[in-house]
Design a protein around this motif. Structure first.
Motif, PDB file in Angstrom:
ATOM      1  N   ALA A 180       0.856  -1.190   0.000  1.00 41.37           N
ATOM      2  CA  ALA A 180       0.000   0.000   0.000  1.00 41.37           C
ATOM      3  C   ALA A 180       0.885   1.230   0.000  1.00 41.37           C
ATOM      4  O   ALA A 180       1.637   1.457   0.956  1.00 41.37           O
ATOM      5  CB  ALA A 180      -0.893  -0.010   1.236  1.00 41.37           C
ATOM      6  N   TYR A 208     -10.022   3.645  -6.848  1.00 46.29           N
ATOM      7  CA  TYR A 208      -8.754   4.365  -6.675  1.00 46.29           C
ATOM      8  C   TYR A 208      -8.888   5.859  -6.958  1.00 46.29           C
ATOM      9  O   TYR A 208      -7.896   6.530  -7.260  1.00 46.29           O
ATOM     10  CB  TYR A 208      -7.657   3.743  -7.551  1.00 46.29           C
ATOM     11  CG  TYR A 208      -7.093   2.468  -6.951  1.00 46.29           C
ATOM     12  CD1 TYR A 208      -6.253   2.520  -5.835  1.00 46.29           C
ATOM     13  CD2 TYR A 208      -7.405   1.225  -7.474  1.00 46.29           C
ATOM     14  CE1 TYR A 208      -5.733   1.364  -5.274  1.00 46.29           C
ATOM     15  CE2 TYR A 208      -6.894   0.058  -6.919  1.00 46.29           C
ATOM     16  CZ  TYR A 208      -6.061   0.137  -5.812  1.00 46.29           C
ATOM     17  OH  TYR A 208      -5.544  -0.994  -5.255  1.00 46.29           O
ATOM     18  N   SER A 240      -2.462   3.634  -3.152  1.00 51.35           N
ATOM     19  CA  SER A 240      -3.510   2.908  -2.438  1.00 51.35           C
ATOM     20  C   SER A 240      -4.780   3.750  -2.445  1.00 51.35           C
ATOM     21  O   SER A 240      -4.762   4.917  -2.844  1.00 51.35           O
ATOM     22  CB  SER A 240      -3.064   2.627  -0.999  1.00 51.35           C
ATOM     23  OG  SER A 240      -2.862   3.848  -0.315  1.00 51.35           O
ATOM     24  N   SER A 241      -5.856   3.160  -2.003  1.00 51.19           N
ATOM     25  CA  SER A 241      -7.156   3.813  -2.102  1.00 51.19           C
ATOM     26  C   SER A 241      -7.261   5.030  -1.170  1.00 51.19           C
ATOM     27  O   SER A 241      -6.798   4.988  -0.025  1.00 51.19           O
ATOM     28  CB  SER A 241      -8.263   2.819  -1.749  1.00 51.19           C
ATOM     29  OG  SER A 241      -9.522   3.457  -1.788  1.00 51.19           O
ATOM     30  N   LYS A 247      -6.018   1.202   1.590  1.00 48.77           N
ATOM     31  CA  LYS A 247      -6.215  -0.207   1.210  1.00 48.77           C
ATOM     32  C   LYS A 247      -5.775  -0.461  -0.235  1.00 48.77           C
ATOM     33  O   LYS A 247      -5.825   0.424  -1.085  1.00 48.77           O
ATOM     34  CB  LYS A 247      -7.692  -0.598   1.345  1.00 48.77           C
ATOM     35  CG  LYS A 247      -8.201  -0.601   2.784  1.00 48.77           C
ATOM     36  CD  LYS A 247      -7.546  -1.705   3.606  1.00 48.77           C
ATOM     37  CE  LYS A 247      -7.996  -1.653   5.066  1.00 48.77           C
ATOM     38  NZ  LYS A 247      -7.664  -0.370   5.749  1.00 48.77           N
ATOM     39  N   VAL A 248      -5.378  -1.725  -0.489  1.00 52.73           N
ATOM     40  CA  VAL A 248      -5.109  -2.197  -1.844  1.00 52.73           C
ATOM     41  C   VAL A 248      -6.391  -2.871  -2.333  1.00 52.73           C
ATOM     42  O   VAL A 248      -6.796  -3.906  -1.793  1.00 52.73           O
ATOM     43  CB  VAL A 248      -3.928  -3.197  -1.856  1.00 52.73           C
ATOM     44  CG1 VAL A 248      -3.735  -3.793  -3.240  1.00 52.73           C
ATOM     45  CG2 VAL A 248      -2.655  -2.499  -1.383  1.00 52.73           C
TER      46      VAL A 248
END
Lengths: 328, 328, 328
Positions: A180, A208, A240-241, A247-248
């Protein structure tokens, strides 16, 4: 220039780029400017290009440079206010930054986001406390949400290689990764491109989406192939988000750019801020070809840092002169 | 001089030594030569003497020096080609070296062998990739198979203390150690001594034979006492096995040199590249006596590095001049 | 000045302070003095202020500075004599210090006490071996029992802020902490204050008595409130027990200084060497008020280091001149 933490600290984007390119031709043109001035480069996270290029830029200007990896050579800093410091943090950022204010003329700070708490990371609390408590001209060496020296470098590189007589099409494309990573580089690249004289598109898988404060004016699409159409520059980067913070969401290998995808582009040049994971983020076939600008791009980090430091040194001298004339 | 990775990069061994000794008398004689030139010292392994002496040498020449312990301050480099980088390595040596090529004028690299895979270590793959992808003049700060700055230092030290009017007898003797150490220092010392104007003998227990590419012309014996006979210089060093690669075959304490063994020598001076483990590799009685040259030897590391850097700077200037005159 | 390890190395305390304050007005007044001179700063323990301020001081004097965190960038040193080095220590202090003697003109050393063995720590064995085996002018960057650059800084700061026309009252007060800390700072502060022109009181809970060699002439009391009466300066610091060596006897929070205790003082200014743990050692209400001198105090570290280095450089030049005239 007193601060360089985002594109908002720049009033003349094209003038800044032009001056950086002038330094590229004349690295030692202002060697006297930094005499007896000390740049402190404080790293709370590892660095290769940022450390080396900023150090080099300062030396080109005749400055002294003091580098400190405070996480490794020093100790853990407390950044929260109002806590009883009976745990593992040894010194508060208020004191640490205050002390740096006594020793340096300009301060460079790198501090990555924790990727645990979005509000905290996006408040830029650490960066802001270094600014406030050091009282120094400060250049961000990458913070929780931005990496402005990288983005200025990218604009310099695009300017150097842009097609004559028309606005270039620049595409930022998400790439897969096993870890991440922060949104700082894509956020920053996006906000610089939105202000630059380019046609700018962002493409990434659903989930994303970047914070919209950075992407005003950009075309955004989930369709990578469509985005790449007629591109002059493709900027490859994982992040990462932002929504599902840190998060991935996917690591879909189809998003990794390879050479056969360049056919639909306008002989696009490929960029990346580095470090890049070969054949995970970006195809080695591109990196090893003349389509890649990544090494030249990294080289331009010196001129980006140098023009920023130069403007800070000049502002400092101007201030000192004003104090002298007004007797304050 | 564009590269300094082995004795083969030197055309005039005695001229190089002479010039180094000249620097010892006049450390700042060429202080202008390095102006606006940057030496990057990149360590993939720890260092004391090499780091400090090379930094000092560059400062004596007026260069800027940027030191980076990339293993600690940066991240793990991938050195293999064709791998998908989805593991623990963060950046490929192709990019890392390429970027250094943008920032430095001369590059120094230290990279120890893994001692697991002989073919890999002896291919000097890492060193060669730094040379290839940085494109810079490069000085080895110790590589998989050699430590040329140490060997040049050793020849300088021997030249300084050699008996008048005859070739000195130089003995390289293996010493016990608790850890498996590289063959780089003995390989390198051997290949330099084989080209120098000395009578050269190597002694070690069976199983510690060095790669014969480094020992052509040396007398080799398993009998330490015989080897020490009439020695003028004794070079003490541990190494692990080349044949049974990276293994410790014996740690026989009888191989540790002590003062009472010096009786058969020609008032031999004792040398060691340091760090040395007292009373394990070499008797403290020798180290604390005037028989030992180890501190002066370490001091000479400065002049070895300085003459090498000087020649690289001169070659660089010459090239630049040629480019100017030919307009290329 | 050849050594700076305690107040006993200073012959003219007030002259030293005066010269330091002169540097504060004219940081680059002696920029030529350090030309071609190298300061080695060797850390066996972490550092922030000492590292940055001493480096800055040396740069102000035109010196080159080489910093090495030997514990992290190098390897473990053996300090005991007569041991067979077949354990984890890689190099003996005799060689390490000897080699530094070859590379540097002045050596700075930081080595904290182990707090396990009082006799060993208070023998200053490590510091003394660096002095002996390097043969260099040496400045302590904090040793087992003292931190003289900090104490000189403290005296400079007190001199700057002292009331006109009378001796200031200075109080050293113990403060709570969760860890066992060395006595070096309080020892050192005490021995400097006992020699300075101040009225000096020490207060701490029973069991925290300092070694009496440092406290001759001081008033010592277990009653903090009584001690604070009419104080002009309050120096806050935690230390572990000297008698029950290295132990934490109490962590009584009542000993933490807060702003409401300042009422009985003479508008006292509060000092601390930093790093300070907020609301454990010292109230944040003080640190964030104008009662606190801690940031200015840390800033004065530069001038303390600079005056010491200047005197060492001058002594060096004088010695060299004498050698020249006497032909020795």
């Amino acid at each position: 220039m007193k601060l360089f933490t985002s594109v908002n600290d720049v009033t003349d984007l094209s003038g800044l780029v032009k001056e950086a390119l002038h330094f590229k031709q004349n690295p030692f043109a202002h060697k006297e400017l930094g005499k007896n001035k000390t740049l402190g480069l404080i790293f709370l996270n590892p660095s290769l290009r940022t450390r080396l290029s900023t150090q080099k830029a300062a030396l080109n200007l005749g400055m002294e440079v003091i580098v400190m990896n405070i996480d490794k050579e020093g100790w853990a800093l407390e950044t929260r206010d109002g806590v009883i410091m009976n745990g593992t943090t040894v010194e508060h950022i208020r004191e640490a930054a205050g002390v740096m204010g006594e020793y340096f003329d300009i301060l460079g700070i790198r501090s990555f986001p924790g990727l645990q708490n979005r509000e905290e990371d996006y408040s830029e609390d650490i960066l802001n406390k270094f600014i406030k408590f050091s009282g120094l001209p400060l250049v961000s060496l990458e913070s929780g949400t931005r990496h402005p020296l990288q983005s200025l470098t990218d604009l310099i590189t695009i300017t150097e290689h842009a097609p004559q007589g028309r606005r270039p099409k620049v595409v930022l494309t998400w790439a897969p990764h096993v870890k991440a990573l922060p949104q700082a580089v894509p956020n920053s690249f996006a906000e610089w491109m939105c202000k630059a004289d380019v046609d700018f598109t962002i493409t990434h898988p659903a989930g994303y989406e970047l914070d919209t404060q950075f992407t005003q004016g950009a075309t955004i699409t989930y369709n990578q192939e469509e985005a790449l159409q007629d591109a002059d520059f493709i900027y490859v980067k994982n992040w990462s988000s932002y929504q599902d913070y840190g998060k991935v969401i996917t690591t879909d290998p189809n998003w990794m750019l390879t050479r056969d995808q360049l056919g639909v582009t306008n002989q696009a040049k490929v960029m990346h801020c580095l470090p890049v994971r070969r054949d995970l983020e970006l195809g080695a076939d591109i990196l090893d070809s003349t389509d890649s600008l990544v090494i030249k791009e990294a080289g331009n980090r010196v001129w980006a840092a140098q023009v920023v430091l130069k403007r800070m040194l000049e502002a400092n001298i101007k201030q000192a002169d004003e104090r002298r004339f007004t007797g304050s």
